[in-house]
Design an enzyme around this catalytic site. Structure first.
Site, mmCIF file in Angstrom:
data_model
loop_
_atom_site.group_PDB
_atom_site.id
_atom_site.type_symbol
_atom_site.label_atom_id
_atom_site.label_comp_id
_atom_site.label_asym_id
_atom_site.label_seq_id
_atom_site.Cartn_x
_atom_site.Cartn_y
_atom_site.Cartn_z
ATOM 1 N N MET A 134 20.025 15.741 30.774
ATOM 2 C CA MET A 134 21.229 15.721 31.991
ATOM 3 C C MET A 134 21.302 14.883 32.819
ATOM 4 O O MET A 134 22.167 14.500 34.187
ATOM 5 C CB MET A 134 19.871 16.489 33.089
ATOM 6 C CG MET A 134 19.952 18.041 32.898
ATOM 7 S SD MET A 134 21.183 18.884 32.479
ATOM 8 C CE MET A 134 20.310 20.266 31.043
ATOM 9 N N CYS A 135 20.863 13.322 31.873
ATOM 10 C CA CYS A 135 21.892 12.120 32.532
ATOM 11 C C CYS A 135 23.062 11.793 31.676
ATOM 12 O O CYS A 135 23.595 12.226 31.753
ATOM 13 C CB CYS A 135 20.650 11.013 31.932
ATOM 14 S SG CYS A 135 19.207 10.444 32.564
ATOM 15 N N HIS A 136 23.793 11.510 33.141
ATOM 16 C CA HIS A 136 25.241 10.598 33.407
ATOM 17 C C HIS A 136 25.370 9.694 32.671
ATOM 18 O O HIS A 136 24.370 8.519 32.508
ATOM 19 C CB HIS A 136 25.588 10.568 34.778
ATOM 20 C CG HIS A 136 25.366 12.210 35.598
ATOM 21 N ND1 HIS A 136 24.897 12.478 36.319
ATOM 22 C CD2 HIS A 136 26.729 13.088 36.316
ATOM 23 C CE1 HIS A 136 24.708 13.748 36.635
ATOM 24 N NE2 HIS A 136 26.503 14.146 36.408
ATOM 25 N N MET A 184 16.520 6.565 35.459
ATOM 26 C CA MET A 184 15.766 6.498 33.715
ATOM 27 C C MET A 184 15.864 5.568 33.341
ATOM 28 O O MET A 184 15.303 5.544 31.881
ATOM 29 C CB MET A 184 16.924 7.951 33.570
ATOM 30 C CG MET A 184 16.264 9.521 34.553
ATOM 31 S SD MET A 184 14.285 9.550 34.560
ATOM 32 C CE MET A 184 14.289 9.900 32.979
ATOM 33 N N GLU A 185 16.944 5.261 32.811
ATOM 34 C CA GLU A 185 17.463 3.786 32.021
ATOM 35 C C GLU A 185 16.522 2.586 32.341
ATOM 36 O O GLU A 185 15.716 2.181 30.743
ATOM 37 C CB GLU A 185 19.201 3.298 32.637
ATOM 38 C CG GLU A 185 20.319 3.900 32.199
ATOM 39 C CD GLU A 185 20.306 5.130 33.233
ATOM 40 O OE1 GLU A 185 21.253 5.695 32.806
ATOM 41 O OE2 GLU A 185 19.578 5.676 34.642
ATOM 42 N N ASP A 194 6.452 0.203 16.891
ATOM 43 C CA ASP A 194 6.241 0.692 15.638
ATOM 44 C C ASP A 194 6.217 -1.034 14.371
ATOM 45 O O ASP A 194 6.031 -1.196 13.064
ATOM 46 C CB ASP A 194 8.308 0.407 15.133
ATOM 47 C CG ASP A 194 9.308 0.744 13.751
ATOM 48 O OD1 ASP A 194 8.583 1.705 12.954
ATOM 49 O OD2 ASP A 194 9.639 0.116 13.692
#
Length: 155
Positions: free
Chosen positions: A73-75, A111-112, A126
């Protein structure tokens, strides 16, 4: 009313077309716990896959830029800046990852910043998993945000 649900109860992306562009900044943090041997190898550039923190820096920036591909749902937003910083805590065998993202737009960059920290931590994992499979990624959270309709926030 939930903003990400339409009148039929299905998921939707919120319409932000009527919002004004404003300056927005968000800073997030994540912690990765690693054994002493790996911390020393990271500090001394002795990890066989390369310079762990430099690669994690680039991965975090890429993560921020690609957040809308990971979070449904992130733009898609236009980042105007993204920076990561790493603090090595030798006493507790941890690396703290800080990400700050900036935009000039209609929606925030929380969110970014969170995605940048997460991807940087996963990259460290990793690159070091051959030496230590017991690494723990934890405590990913928003530290601060500025701008937007909901105002400023500080953890």
């Amino acid at each position: 009313m939930l903003t990400h649900i339409n009148e039929k109860g299905y998921a939707k992306m919120v319409d932000i077309s009527e919002k004004e562009d404003t300056s927005r900044t968000a800073t997030a943090v994540a912690t990765i716990t690693i054994n002493k041997e790996v911390i020393e190898k990271i500090k001394n550039g002795q990890v066989k896959k390369g310079d762990v923190l430099s690669v994690a820096q680039v991965a975090g920036i890429m993560g921020a830029k690609n957040t809308s591909l990971n979070i449904p749902m992130c733009h898609q937003i236009n980042l105007v800046g993204c920076d990561l910083d790493f603090e090595i805590d030798d006493k507790n065998n941890k690396i703290k990852i800080f990400a700050t993202c900036k935009s000039l737009g209609k929606t925030g960059v929380e969110m970014e910043a969170l995605n940048a920290c997460s991807i940087a931590a996963l990259t460290i994992y990793d690159m070091c998993k051959a030496i230590d499979k017991r690494m723990i990624i934890e405590n990913i959270h928003l530290l601060e945000k500025k701008g937007g309709k909901s105002g400023d926030f500080k953890f």
